[in-house]
Scaffold this motif. Structure first.
Motif, short mmCIF file in Angstrom:
data_model
loop_
_atom_site.label_atom_id
_atom_site.label_comp_id
_atom_site.label_asym_id
_atom_site.label_seq_id
_atom_site.Cartn_x
_atom_site.Cartn_y
_atom_site.Cartn_z
N MET A 62 -25.49 5.16 6.60
CA MET A 62 -25.12 3.75 7.14
C MET A 62 -25.59 3.56 8.26
N ASN A 63 -25.34 4.35 8.91
CA ASN A 63 -25.19 4.75 10.74
C ASN A 63 -26.80 5.05 11.18
N ALA A 64 -27.68 5.26 10.13
CA ALA A 64 -28.99 5.52 10.78
C ALA A 64 -29.42 4.34 11.15
N PRO A 65 -30.64 4.57 12.19
CA PRO A 65 -31.01 2.85 12.56
C PRO A 65 -31.98 2.32 11.19
N TYR A 66 -32.96 3.52 10.86
CA TYR A 66 -33.52 2.86 9.42
C TYR A 66 -32.83 2.32 7.85
N ALA A 67 -31.53 2.57 8.16
CA ALA A 67 -30.61 2.19 7.11
C ALA A 67 -29.87 1.62 6.77
N GLY A 68 -30.21 -0.21 8.10
CA GLY A 68 -28.98 -1.43 8.44
C GLY A 68 -28.64 -2.39 6.57
N GLU A 69 -29.18 -2.47 6.09
CA GLU A 69 -28.71 -2.74 4.63
C GLU A 69 -27.91 -1.78 3.53
N ASN A 70 -28.13 -0.62 4.05
CA ASN A 70 -26.88 0.16 3.01
C ASN A 70 -25.28 -0.36 2.87
N PHE A 71 -24.85 -0.06 4.25
CA PHE A 71 -23.63 -1.04 4.28
C PHE A 71 -23.58 -2.87 3.15
N ARG A 72 -24.48 -3.37 3.10
CA ARG A 72 -24.71 -3.98 2.52
C ARG A 72 -24.99 -4.19 0.96
N LEU A 73 -24.96 -3.47 0.38
CA LEU A 73 -25.82 -3.22 -0.98
C LEU A 73 -23.80 -2.63 -0.88
N LEU A 74 -23.39 -1.74 -0.45
CA LEU A 74 -21.81 -1.24 -0.61
C LEU A 74 -20.81 -2.33 -0.91
N LEU A 75 -21.24 -2.67 0.20
CA LEU A 75 -20.47 -4.17 -0.29
C LEU A 75 -20.78 -4.81 -1.56
N ASN A 76 -21.81 -5.24 -1.55
CA ASN A 76 -22.19 -6.05 -2.67
C ASN A 76 -21.94 -5.05 -4.43
N ILE A 77 -21.68 -3.97 -4.25
CA ILE A 77 -21.69 -3.76 -5.25
C ILE A 77 -20.00 -3.56 -5.55
N LEU A 78 -19.24 -3.79 -4.44
CA LEU A 78 -17.74 -3.79 -4.68
C LEU A 78 -17.65 -5.39 -5.51
N HIS A 79 -18.29 -5.96 -4.59
CA HIS A 79 -17.75 -7.64 -4.77
C HIS A 79 -18.11 -8.04 -6.67
N TRP A 80 -19.12 -7.16 -6.70
CA TRP A 80 -19.22 -7.42 -8.14
C TRP A 80 -18.58 -6.55 -8.82
N SER A 140 -28.08 -15.79 0.50
CA SER A 140 -29.76 -14.92 0.63
C SER A 140 -29.15 -14.44 2.19
N SER A 141 -28.20 -14.56 2.90
CA SER A 141 -27.79 -13.79 3.47
C SER A 141 -27.08 -12.43 3.71
N GLU A 142 -26.53 -11.66 2.35
CA GLU A 142 -25.87 -10.60 2.07
C GLU A 142 -27.02 -10.14 0.89
N ALA A 143 -28.74 -10.40 1.02
CA ALA A 143 -29.35 -9.66 -0.40
C ALA A 143 -30.02 -8.73 0.38
N VAL A 144 -30.43 -7.57 -0.56
CA VAL A 144 -30.89 -6.19 0.41
C VAL A 144 -32.10 -6.85 -0.20
N HIS A 145 -32.70 -5.37 1.48
CA HIS A 145 -34.53 -5.63 0.73
C HIS A 145 -34.94 -4.29 0.14
N ARG A 146 -34.13 -3.84 1.54
CA ARG A 146 -34.76 -1.91 1.39
C ARG A 146 -33.47 -1.37 1.78
N ILE A 147 -33.40 -0.22 0.74
CA ILE A 147 -32.22 0.86 0.91
C ILE A 147 -33.55 2.10 1.12
N VAL A 148 -32.24 3.01 2.07
CA VAL A 148 -32.25 4.87 2.30
C VAL A 148 -32.01 5.07 2.08
N THR A 149 -31.75 6.48 1.10
CA THR A 149 -31.53 7.40 0.44
C THR A 149 -31.77 8.42 1.32
#
Length: 305
Positions: free
Chosen positions: A280-298, A190-199
């Protein structure tokens, strides 16, 4: 007299200083639970042999840095794709490849960045167990990667995906159903779940029947199809893209493919004269790096199927 051409920011849309992007070398997110000890993880190859707009020493320096903090080893891939060179590769990332002709300008035509032989080699490599992370942004990048994407069932468009009601980046959330819950967005716990992603702009593509969507567009998004990047006129074709994806994944034979239609979301850039954070450095995109790592883990087989 009506002006025949206009630039996107004159319409009130947000433009992320695309011509002045530089990597934010200070970006350094906290990764509480690293997958591997430092330098001991799977080698991830980042394509740099196809006129790529994003490279390890350039705009994808933060991309590589995040992976390396998680223990991965990131190396550039130079030259063409051949069976011999791919034989020892487990994970390959291709980001914003271009045909040489578009180095002279971002206008039509946008021929494939890859030869027919390379596409056949990549298809065979994935089918045999390789993991491909294919990223192709707005025009001309979507067009340059379209032939490769098609071989896996993804029909990349060659336009610009915009929310016609609001300015700025695009937000995808679980609450609105534009970010989808699946093995990648749930993470390892649950600590790695993403809830909002910004593009940040990008292109859209329909979701193949065999694929699982990660990000899909809502009812107000349109694709602006133009013959020159960032230049539009009153004849510019606009197509609705509700339900189309900006990110999706699938199993392909023994291998895996993750496809995304936007590249800046996985970088950390300073854009324009005001050096605005974009990625990923945008203050409103704080979960983007987590999605990146989740993709790599998969892709790495470290979670899910």
């Amino acid at each position: 007299m009506k002006k025949s051409f206009f630039i996107l920011f004159m319409l009130g849309f947000w433009v992320p200083g695309f011509s002045q992007q530089v990597a934010d070398s200070s970006y350094d997110p906290v990764i509480p639970h690293r997958e591997y000890p430092a330098g001991k993880g799977t080698v991830v190859f980042l394509d740099e042999g196809h006129n790529n707009f994003h490279t390890m020493e350039g705009r994808y320096m933060p991309f590589a840095k995040v992976l390396e903090k998680d223990g991965y080893v990131v190396k550039p891939y130079a030259g063409k794709f051949t069976e011999q060179k791919l034989a020892g590769v487990k994970i390959l990332v291709i980001a914003n490849a271009l045909n040489e002709v578009n180095n002279r300008g971002w206008f039509l035509p946008t021929p494939s960045a890859f030869t027919v032989s390379e596409i056949e080699v990549l298809n065979k490599w994935v089918s045999a167990g390789g993991s491909l992370f294919l990223i192709a942004d707005h025009m001309p990048f979507g067009g340059a990667a379209a032939d490769l994407a098609e071989t896996f069932g993804f029909r990349f468009s060659n336009g610009f995906a915009f929310d016609t009601l609001t300015q700025g980046p695009s937000y995808f959330t679980l609450n609105e159903g534009t970010l989808h819950e699946n093995v990648i967005t749930r993470g390892r716990d649950s600590s790695e779940a993403v809830h909002r992603i910004v593009t940040f702009t990008g292109q859209a593509f329909p979701v193949p029947d065999r694929a699982t969507p990660i990000l899909t567009f809502g009812p107000h998004w349109m694709s602006f199809e133009t013959d020159t990047a960032w230049v539009f006129n009153d004849q510019t074709r606009k197509a609705p893209i509700q339900g189309w994806a900006q990110g999706a994944y699938l199993q392909y034979g023994k291998g895996k493919v993750v496809a995304f239609g936007e590249a800046a979301m996985f970088s950390a850039q300073l854009a324009g004269p005001n050096r605005m954070p974009a990625g990923m450095n945008a203050p409103y995109a704080g979960e983007n790096f987590r999605l990146l790592l989740n993709i790599l883990h998969w892709l790495d087989g470290r979670m899910g199927r």
